[in-house]
Design a protein around this motif. Structure first.
Motif, PDB file in Angstrom:
ATOM      1  N   ALA A  11       0.921  -1.100   0.130  1.00 67.47           N
ATOM      2  CA  ALA A  11       0.048   0.049  -0.096  1.00 67.47           C
ATOM      3  C   ALA A  11       0.812   1.132   0.180  1.00 67.47           C
ATOM      4  N   LEU A  12       1.725   1.313   1.049  1.00 64.79           N
ATOM      5  CA  LEU A  12       2.746   2.479   0.600  1.00 64.79           C
ATOM      6  C   LEU A  12       3.360   2.511  -0.372  1.00 64.79           C
ATOM      7  N   ALA A  13       3.630   1.557  -1.227  1.00 63.98           N
ATOM      8  CA  ALA A  13       4.471   1.623  -2.522  1.00 63.98           C
ATOM      9  C   ALA A  13       3.418   2.455  -3.587  1.00 63.98           C
ATOM     10  N   ALA A  14       2.365   1.997  -3.689  1.00 64.27           N
ATOM     11  CA  ALA A  14       1.238   2.360  -4.390  1.00 64.27           C
ATOM     12  C   ALA A  14       1.081   3.859  -4.166  1.00 64.27           C
ATOM     13  N   ALA A  15       1.005   4.214  -2.746  1.00 65.68           N
ATOM     14  CA  ALA A  15       0.927   5.583  -2.252  1.00 65.68           C
ATOM     15  C   ALA A  15       2.109   6.663  -2.957  1.00 65.68           C
ATOM     16  N   GLU A  16       3.245   5.899  -2.967  1.00 63.74           N
ATOM     17  CA  GLU A  16       4.327   6.740  -3.579  1.00 63.74           C
ATOM     18  C   GLU A  16       4.494   6.651  -4.833  1.00 63.74           C
ATOM     19  N   HIS A  17       4.297   5.929  -5.416  1.00 65.89           N
ATOM     20  CA  HIS A  17       4.530   5.904  -6.843  1.00 65.89           C
ATOM     21  C   HIS A  17       3.202   6.242  -7.671  1.00 65.89           C
ATOM     22  N   ARG A  18       1.761   6.206  -7.225  1.00 67.79           N
ATOM     23  CA  ARG A  18       0.875   6.673  -7.776  1.00 67.79           C
ATOM     24  C   ARG A  18       0.590   5.574  -8.938  1.00 67.79           C
ATOM     25  N   SER A  19       1.020   4.530  -8.741  1.00 66.93           N
ATOM     26  CA  SER A  19       0.716   3.565  -9.874  1.00 66.93           C
ATOM     27  C   SER A  19       1.164   2.103  -9.472  1.00 66.93           C
ATOM     28  N   LEU A  20      -0.075   1.261  -9.845  1.00 68.49           N
ATOM     29  CA  LEU A  20       0.349  -0.052  -9.273  1.00 68.49           C
ATOM     30  C   LEU A  20       1.349  -0.885  -9.998  1.00 68.49           C
ATOM     31  N   ARG A  21       1.534  -0.481 -11.309  1.00 64.33           N
ATOM     32  CA  ARG A  21       2.716  -1.247 -12.237  1.00 64.33           C
ATOM     33  C   ARG A  21       3.882  -0.640 -11.471  1.00 64.33           C
ATOM     34  N   LYS A  22       4.210   0.606 -11.389  1.00 65.94           N
ATOM     35  CA  LYS A  22       5.454   1.073 -11.197  1.00 65.94           C
ATOM     36  C   LYS A  22       5.889   0.875  -9.526  1.00 65.94           C
ATOM     37  N   ALA A  23       4.637   0.584  -8.850  1.00 65.69           N
ATOM     38  CA  ALA A  23       4.984   0.392  -7.383  1.00 65.69           C
ATOM     39  C   ALA A  23       5.564  -1.087  -7.367  1.00 65.69           C
ATOM     40  N   ALA A  24       4.873  -1.819  -8.315  1.00 67.64           N
ATOM     41  CA  ALA A  24       5.412  -3.420  -8.341  1.00 67.64           C
ATOM     42  C   ALA A  24       6.811  -3.541  -8.652  1.00 67.64           C
ATOM     43  N   ALA A  25       7.015  -2.620  -9.692  1.00 66.50           N
ATOM     44  CA  ALA A  25       8.239  -2.778 -10.424  1.00 66.50           C
ATOM     45  C   ALA A  25       9.450  -2.426  -9.158  1.00 66.50           C
ATOM     46  N   ALA A  26       9.197  -1.249  -8.423  1.00 67.99           N
ATOM     47  CA  ALA A  26       9.956  -0.733  -7.407  1.00 67.99           C
ATOM     48  C   ALA A  26      10.163  -1.734  -6.302  1.00 67.99           C
ATOM     49  N   THR A  53      -8.042   5.000 -11.323  1.00 70.12           N
ATOM     50  CA  THR A  53      -8.344   5.439 -12.439  1.00 70.12           C
ATOM     51  C   THR A  53      -7.329   4.944 -13.488  1.00 70.12           C
ATOM     52  N   PRO A  54      -7.783   5.026 -14.625  1.00 70.19           N
ATOM     53  CA  PRO A  54      -6.562   4.576 -15.824  1.00 70.19           C
ATOM     54  C   PRO A  54      -5.548   5.302 -15.773  1.00 70.19           C
ATOM     55  N   ALA A  55      -5.351   6.331 -15.109  1.00 65.58           N
ATOM     56  CA  ALA A  55      -3.985   7.298 -15.043  1.00 65.58           C
ATOM     57  C   ALA A  55      -3.140   6.580 -13.696  1.00 65.58           C
ATOM     58  N   GLY A  56      -3.746   5.946 -12.975  1.00 58.97           N
ATOM     59  CA  GLY A  56      -3.126   5.479 -11.890  1.00 58.97           C
ATOM     60  C   GLY A  56      -3.942   5.526 -10.255  1.00 58.97           C
ATOM     61  N   VAL A  57      -3.359   5.398  -9.097  1.00 54.81           N
ATOM     62  CA  VAL A  57      -4.177   5.561  -8.070  1.00 54.81           C
ATOM     63  C   VAL A  57      -3.685   6.665  -7.214  1.00 54.81           C
ATOM     64  N   ARG A  58      -4.787   7.100  -6.318  1.00 53.79           N
ATOM     65  CA  ARG A  58      -4.323   8.043  -5.338  1.00 53.79           C
ATOM     66  C   ARG A  58      -5.000   7.669  -4.017  1.00 53.79           C
ATOM     67  N   PRO A  59      -4.685   8.038  -2.837  1.00 53.26           N
ATOM     68  CA  PRO A  59      -5.376   7.411  -1.684  1.00 53.26           C
ATOM     69  C   PRO A  59      -6.550   8.390  -1.399  1.00 53.26           C
ATOM     70  N   THR A  60      -7.377   7.840  -1.066  1.00 51.11           N
ATOM     71  CA  THR A  60      -8.585   8.112  -0.293  1.00 51.11           C
ATOM     72  C   THR A  60      -8.596   8.893   0.909  1.00 51.11           C
ATOM     73  N   SER A  61      -9.745   9.809   1.497  1.00 46.60           N
ATOM     74  CA  SER A  61      -9.149  10.525   2.720  1.00 46.60           C
ATOM     75  C   SER A  61      -9.090   9.409   3.807  1.00 46.60           C
ATOM     76  N   HIS A  62      -9.863   8.320   3.964  1.00 44.81           N
ATOM     77  CA  HIS A  62      -9.587   7.143   4.633  1.00 44.81           C
ATOM     78  C   HIS A  62      -7.962   6.704   4.515  1.00 44.81           C
ATOM     79  N   GLY A  63      -7.662   6.633   3.488  1.00 44.60           N
ATOM     80  CA  GLY A  63      -6.256   5.936   3.026  1.00 44.60           C
ATOM     81  C   GLY A  63      -5.298   6.854   3.408  1.00 44.60           C
ATOM     82  N   ILE A  64      -5.541   8.275   3.290  1.00 47.11           N
ATOM     83  CA  ILE A  64      -4.343   9.274   3.820  1.00 47.11           C
ATOM     84  C   ILE A  64      -3.943   8.877   5.380  1.00 47.11           C
ATOM     85  N   ASP A  65      -5.014   8.615   6.232  1.00 52.39           N
ATOM     86  CA  ASP A  65      -4.799   8.456   7.473  1.00 52.39           C
ATOM     87  C   ASP A  65      -4.266   7.080   7.950  1.00 52.39           C
ATOM     88  N   PHE A  66      -4.909   6.007   7.111  1.00 49.66           N
ATOM     89  CA  PHE A  66      -4.550   4.657   7.333  1.00 49.66           C
ATOM     90  C   PHE A  66      -3.059   4.693   7.013  1.00 49.66           C
TER      91      PHE A  66
END
Length: 300
Positions: A11-26, A53-66
């Protein structure tokens, strides 16, 4: 199912890279596996962490706190794993400590820091879990010593009384009671409490029932099968409150404030104890016990 560190890292990698593909590669894993980890995590905590979204991922308001809490937990685990004495060259016997409380602040963090300063060559290993599982591991030799809360404890082997921590209530910053510096239990009678089923949640639930059960009316407790630190961000979302202990107040969550809770003029406290087997021959345990007895002399 239990939340694992790998779920948090994904989850932290996805938040950092804003992309599941880039987060997985990293992270060096397949994108499908990282996505599965995040889905499992969302299922376990019962909320959506990311807007996809097709452009990537971004945290929800719940996600930011979590994710704020998750980042601190991963940081603590990495810090402990990389503490001095963890290298392969060390010959001192490893000390295994069981715990289920925060090591970010408070007495446990201070004690461990002092132990590291005095014995930098002793490697550590930390094991989490419920109180019952940790004590079972102490009995079987998988854990040298467990730091647990004392309420309702049944333990027949060696025990040392340690510190006490005051109970506090976590509230939304705009809650009507947040304007008061200290709260009496009676002011919380009509509140809805979020409770973790994982330790020390059941003990905290007993404390709430003790002070707020009136006649046949029981307090409003809403239980969730997740750790307290993952549950706490929802205090800021739905107007519920949560009872916690003071060392857990350094989490830095936004929109949450903490107030001490008194019974009359007396604070309500959780007592912590150390449990181990008296015949455990680990010399590293002996050194740790020497420090504990120095900091918390048993005067009973």
């Amino acid at each position: 199912m239990t939340i694992e560190i790998r779920h948090l890292r994904s989850a932290l990698a996805a938040a950092e890279h804003r992309s599941l593909r880039k987060a997985a590669a990293a992270s060096g894993i397949r994108a499908a596996l990282l996505s599965k980890d995040i889905r499992l995590l969302e299922d376990m905590i019962g909320c959506t962490l990311f807007i996809r979204t097709p452009a990537g991922v971004r945290p929800t308001s719940h996600g930011i706190d979590f994710l704020h809490v998750a980042r601190q937990i991963v940081h603590d685990v990495d810090m402990l794993a990389n503490s001095p004495g963890s290298g392969a060259r060390q010959t001192a016997r490893r000390l295994t400590i069981g715990y289920y409380t925060s090591v970010s602040t408070g007495n446990l963090r201070a004690t461990l820091g002092e132990f590291q300063r005095r014995h930098p060559t002793i490697p550590w290993k930390f094991v989490g879990g419920s109180r019952a599982s940790l004590l079972q591991k102490v009995e079987t030799g998988q854990v040298d010593i467990a730091i647990v809360t004392a309420g309702g404890l049944e333990w027949q082997d060696a025990l040392l009384r340690l510190w006490s921590e005051r109970c506090v209530v976590a509230l939304r910053a705009d809650h009507k009671l947040a304007a008061l510096p200290i709260l009496e239990w009676s002011l919380l009678r009509h509140e809805r409490f979020l409770i973790s089923t994982q330790d020390p949640g059941p003990e905290i639930a007993d404390i709430i029932r003790h002070y707020l059960s009136v006649d046949v009316r029981a307090p409003n407790l809403v239980t969730h099968d997740m750790e307290t630190q993952f549950l706490k961000p929802f205090v800021a979302e739905n107007g519920s409150v949560m009872i916690d202990y003071e060392s857990a107040t350094g989490d830095g969550l936004t929109n949450i404030v903490y107030r001490q809770v008194l019974n009359g003029r007396q604070p309500v406290e959780l007592r912590f104890v150390a449990c181990w087997q008296a015949d455990n021959p680990n010399p590293s345990l002996v050194r740790f016990l020497q420090l504990l007895r120095e900091r918390y002399p048993d005067i009973s």
